[in-house]
Write an enzyme that holds these catalytic residues in place. Structure first.
Site, mmCIF file in Angstrom:
data_model
loop_
_atom_site.group_PDB
_atom_site.id
_atom_site.type_symbol
_atom_site.label_atom_id
_atom_site.label_comp_id
_atom_site.label_asym_id
_atom_site.label_seq_id
_atom_site.Cartn_x
_atom_site.Cartn_y
_atom_site.Cartn_z
ATOM 1 C CB VAL A 105 -11.141 -13.702 1.741
ATOM 2 C CG1 VAL A 105 -12.221 -13.436 0.717
ATOM 3 C CG2 VAL A 105 -10.019 -12.673 1.662
ATOM 4 C CE1 TYR A 145 3.129 -1.865 -7.997
ATOM 5 C CE2 TYR A 145 1.791 -3.731 -7.347
ATOM 6 C CZ TYR A 145 1.905 -2.493 -7.915
ATOM 7 O OH TYR A 145 0.793 -1.864 -8.386
ATOM 8 C CE LYS A 198 -2.019 -8.580 -7.399
ATOM 9 N NZ LYS A 198 -3.422 -8.855 -7.024
HETATM 10 P P1 NAP Z 1 -9.694 -1.791 -4.423
HETATM 11 O O1 NAP Z 1 -10.861 -1.090 -4.997
HETATM 12 O O2 NAP Z 1 -9.073 -1.219 -3.208
HETATM 13 O O3 NAP Z 1 -10.095 -3.322 -4.198
HETATM 14 C C1 NAP Z 1 -9.379 -4.192 -3.354
HETATM 15 C C2 NAP Z 1 -10.406 -4.891 -2.532
HETATM 16 O O4 NAP Z 1 -9.846 -5.947 -1.717
HETATM 17 C C3 NAP Z 1 -11.085 -3.941 -1.556
HETATM 18 O O5 NAP Z 1 -12.482 -4.069 -1.678
HETATM 19 C C4 NAP Z 1 -10.591 -4.452 -0.221
HETATM 20 O O6 NAP Z 1 -11.420 -4.138 0.893
HETATM 21 C C5 NAP Z 1 -10.565 -5.930 -0.516
HETATM 22 N N1 NAP Z 1 -9.988 -6.685 0.598
HETATM 23 C C6 NAP Z 1 -8.850 -6.430 1.296
HETATM 24 N N2 NAP Z 1 -8.728 -7.308 2.306
HETATM 25 C C7 NAP Z 1 -9.809 -8.126 2.246
HETATM 26 C C8 NAP Z 1 -10.262 -9.232 3.017
HETATM 27 N N3 NAP Z 1 -9.588 -9.688 4.082
HETATM 28 N N4 NAP Z 1 -11.429 -9.837 2.653
HETATM 29 C C9 NAP Z 1 -12.139 -9.413 1.598
HETATM 30 N N5 NAP Z 1 -11.759 -8.377 0.815
HETATM 31 C C10 NAP Z 1 -10.610 -7.737 1.153
HETATM 32 O O7 NAP Z 1 -8.510 -1.865 -5.498
HETATM 33 P P2 NAP Z 1 -8.390 -2.551 -6.945
HETATM 34 O O8 NAP Z 1 -7.254 -1.870 -7.602
HETATM 35 O O9 NAP Z 1 -9.708 -2.603 -7.600
HETATM 36 O O10 NAP Z 1 -7.894 -4.018 -6.565
HETATM 37 C C11 NAP Z 1 -8.550 -5.192 -7.029
HETATM 38 C C12 NAP Z 1 -7.520 -6.203 -7.499
HETATM 39 O O11 NAP Z 1 -6.915 -5.697 -8.704
HETATM 40 C C13 NAP Z 1 -6.386 -6.458 -6.521
HETATM 41 O O12 NAP Z 1 -6.048 -7.827 -6.543
HETATM 42 C C14 NAP Z 1 -5.260 -5.637 -7.113
HETATM 43 O O13 NAP Z 1 -3.983 -6.111 -6.734
HETATM 44 C C15 NAP Z 1 -5.525 -5.865 -8.586
HETATM 45 N N6 NAP Z 1 -4.831 -4.944 -9.490
HETATM 46 C C16 NAP Z 1 -4.996 -3.605 -9.382
HETATM 47 C C17 NAP Z 1 -4.320 -2.761 -10.244
HETATM 48 C C18 NAP Z 1 -4.479 -1.271 -10.129
HETATM 49 O O14 NAP Z 1 -3.621 -0.535 -10.640
HETATM 50 N N7 NAP Z 1 -5.523 -0.765 -9.508
HETATM 51 C C19 NAP Z 1 -3.494 -3.277 -11.235
HETATM 52 C C20 NAP Z 1 -3.354 -4.661 -11.333
HETATM 53 C C21 NAP Z 1 -4.023 -5.483 -10.465
HETATM 54 P P3 NAP Z 1 -10.846 -2.979 1.900
HETATM 55 O O15 NAP Z 1 -10.921 -1.700 1.145
HETATM 56 O O16 NAP Z 1 -11.762 -3.066 3.063
HETATM 57 O O17 NAP Z 1 -9.434 -3.360 2.265
#
Ligand code: NAP
Length: 258
Positions: free
Chosen positions: A67, A158, A165
Site C-alpha cells: 500500500v 504502542y 490508530k
Molecule cells: P498481521 O496478521 O500481521 O496483519 C498485518 C498485515 O499488514 C500483514 O499482512 C502485513 O504484511 C500487512 N502490511 C504491513 N505493511 C504493509 C504494506 N506496506 N502494504 C500492505 N500490507 C502491509 O496482524 P493483525 O493483528 O491481523 O493486524 C491486522 C490489523 O489489526 C492491524 O491494523 C492491527 O493494528 C489491527 N489490530 C490488531 C490487534 C491484535 O491484537 N492482533 C488488535 C487490534 C487491532 P507483512 O507481514 O508483510 O508486514
C-alpha cells in the site's frame, strides 16, 4: 453458511499474512456467507501462504499490493474492475511500524519512523478507499478498518502505532461523512489483543494478553473468530444504519476506569 446472505457481493480483503491474521478471520466469515473474495498480500514472500489460504475459499483470487505504492493499488482496482465490475466490501487490516519505534521513548520517535507508520497504517485506508471509489459507488458499499484502543488511551510501547490508530479513527469519521451520500458506510472495528504477527511486534504483548483476560468484564480474551463475525456484521446489511463508528470487540475492556 450463516443466515447473513452475501451471495453476489464482492470483497477486497487487505492484510492477510497467515491464518492468524484478523483480516483472514473476516475473509473466512465473508466467504462462508457467500461473498466472493480478493485477498492481497504485501510482499512476494507472503505469496505462497496467502495463495494456499485463498485456495480454501470458493472463487477467491489473490494479488500483490504494497500500500505504499499507488500503482499497485491501482492495479488491484483494474483487476477487480475486469473480473467483477464492482466492489461492495473493503476490509483494511494493515499496520506497520519499525520495531525500534514500538519500544522505548515515544518522544524520541524519529520523523521517518513516524511517517512510515502513519503512511502504512492510516493514510493507506484513505488512499485505498479513494482509489477503489469507482468500484465502491456502483452498488453502495461497506468499508471497515481494524483499530485498537491506543487510538484514545495511552498504552505502554504502542507509541507511534497509537498515533496511527488515532488518525485511522478520525479518518473513519471523516470518510463516513463524505461517502454517506454515495451509499458507502465506513466503520472501524477496535479489537482486543489477539496473538498475530503484528501483535507480537509489540513489546510486552504476552503480558497484555494475560492482563486483559483477567480484568476484562467477560473475563477472557477475544478470539479472532469474534473479529471475523463482528466484521461480517459491520459489512452486512444488518449494520445498514451504522457508519462513522468504532465498534469495540474487546470483551468490554474499553469501558474500564480501574
Ligand atoms: P498481521 O496478521 O500481521 O496483519 C498485518 C498485515 O499488514 C500483514 O499482512 C502485513 O504484511 C500487512 N502490511 C504491513 N505493511 C504493509 C504494506 N506496506 N502494504 C500492505 N500490507 C502491509 O496482524 P493483525 O493483528 O491481523 O493486524 C491486522 C490489523 O489489526 C492491524 O491494523 C492491527 O493494528 C489491527 N489490530 C490488531 C490487534 C491484535 O491484537 N492482533 C488488535 C487490534 C487491532 P507483512 O507481514 O508483510 O508486514
Amino acid at each position: 453458511m450463516y443466515n447473513i446472505d452475501m451471495r453476489g457481493k464482492h470483497a477486497l480483503v487487505m492484510g492477510v499474512a497467515n491464518h492468524r491474521s484478523l483480516a483472514w478471520a473476516i475473509a473466512e466469515c465473508l466467504s462462508k456467507a457467500g461473498a466472493r473474495i480478493c485477498l492481497t498480500y504485501a510482499h512476494e514472500r507472503l505469496k505462497g501462504t496467502v495463495e494456499e489460504l485463498a485456495a480454501t475459499l470458493p472463487h477467491a483470487f489473490v494479488t500483490e499490493c504494497d500500500v505504499t505504492k499507488d500503482y499497485e493499488i491501482d492495479e488491484v482496482a483494474k483487476k477487480i474492475a475486469g473480473r467483477w465490475g464492482s466492489l461492495e466490501m473493503l476490509v483494511h487490516g494493515i499496520a506497520f511500524a519499525r520495531k525500534e519505534d514500538l519500544e522505548g521513548s515515544f518522544l524520541k520517535t524519529p520523523r521517518e519512523g513516524f511517517q512510515l507508520a502513519l503512511d502504512v497504517s492510516a493514510y493507506s485506508f484513505i488512499n485505498v478507499t479513494n482509489r477503489m471509489l469507482p468500484l465502491l459507488e456502483k452498488n453502495g458499499a461497506s468499508v471497515i478498518t481494524l483499530s485498537y484502543l491506543a487510538a484514545n488511551r495511552a498504552i505502554p510501547n504502542y507509541n507511534v502505532m497509537g498515533s496511527a490508530k488515532a488518525v485511522l479513527e478520525q479518518a473513519t469519521r471523516q470518510m463516513a461523512y463524505e461517502l454517506g451520500p454515495k451509499g458507502i458506510r465506513v466503520n472501524a472495528l477496535s479489537a482486543g489483543p489477539v496473538n498475530t504477527l503484528a501483535a507480537r511486534g509489540i513489546r510486552g504483548f504476552t503480558d497484555m494478553l494475560k492482563e486483559h483476560s483477567g480484568a476484562a468484564p467477560l473475563e477472557r480474551n477475544i478470539t479472532k473468530e469474534e473479529v471475523g463475525t463482528s466484521g461480517l456484521f459491520l459489512l452486512s446489511d444488518l449494520a445498514s444504519g451504522i457508519t462513522g463508528t468504532t465498534l469495540y470487540v474487546d470483551a468490554g475492556w474499553h469501558i474500564l476506569g480501574m
